[in-house]
Design an enzyme around this catalytic site. Sequence first.
Site, short mmCIF file in Angstrom:
data_model
loop_
_atom_site.label_atom_id
_atom_site.label_comp_id
_atom_site.label_asym_id
_atom_site.label_seq_id
_atom_site.Cartn_x
_atom_site.Cartn_y
_atom_site.Cartn_z
CB VAL A 1 -0.94 0.01 1.22
CG1 VAL A 1 -1.65 1.36 1.35
CG2 VAL A 1 -1.96 -1.11 1.12
CB CYS A 2 1.18 4.25 0.38
SG CYS A 2 1.80 5.94 0.29
CB VAL A 3 5.98 4.47 -0.21
CG1 VAL A 3 7.46 4.24 -0.47
CG2 VAL A 3 5.63 5.89 -0.65
#
Length: 236
Positions: A104-106
């Site tokens: 998730v995300c980075v």
Amino acid sequence: MTSERRKLEIAILVCPGYMPVDIIGFHTAMGMLPDVNLHLVWKNRDEIAGMPHFPTRATTTFEDCPADLDVLFAGAVPAEIFEDEEVLAFLADRGSRAGWIAGVCVGSLLMGAAGLLRGYRATTNFQVHEHLAAFGAIPERGNVVEDRNRITSGPATGSFEVGLRLIQVFFGDDVARRSELMMEYAPRPLFGVGTPELAGPELTNELLAAAAPMSADFGKVAGRAARRLGIPTESA
């Protein structure tokens, strides 16, 4: 005659500076079910601080983490973690056998830095989406992108959505539906500007400008990762 269900083994990376918002939905969705062993993994069990400040202790060290995982999961972490050889070795090893790789995300980029997204469609936060290709991923826009046994998301709500999708995979539609209701997962954003498309160019560009130093840091580690992984880049 009844057969005992094998417990799922799920590892979630935590580290100094990690963002709890990216893992808490997934942790909640999975942790409320029976037959799930959840491991918060790091090098040791000393107290670490998430960002914003959120005291945390890993439950399992890299060394003690099960070798064969059903899910290996990561949220956003600082750029320096991308070049931590011990972290990358752990992710590459467990990821080579894991049933599912989730970011998730980075955290999506981190999985790429460990060599786990080469040739897979993937997404991440819009502020760093441009760096996906440096890790050999096939960039795709979307709240959640699933490609074979890789599942990635950009927004923090993706933590819940990845969790619900994997509950569906492992436990079926009925359990996933009950989990969604039990958590009352029904986002209703206050302003409705939670994506660049909804926010429009002016607000989006303001946020991109504010995030430019952070994105540049990830761009530097992405370039070095591309060279390490032998992935051609436009600047190579």
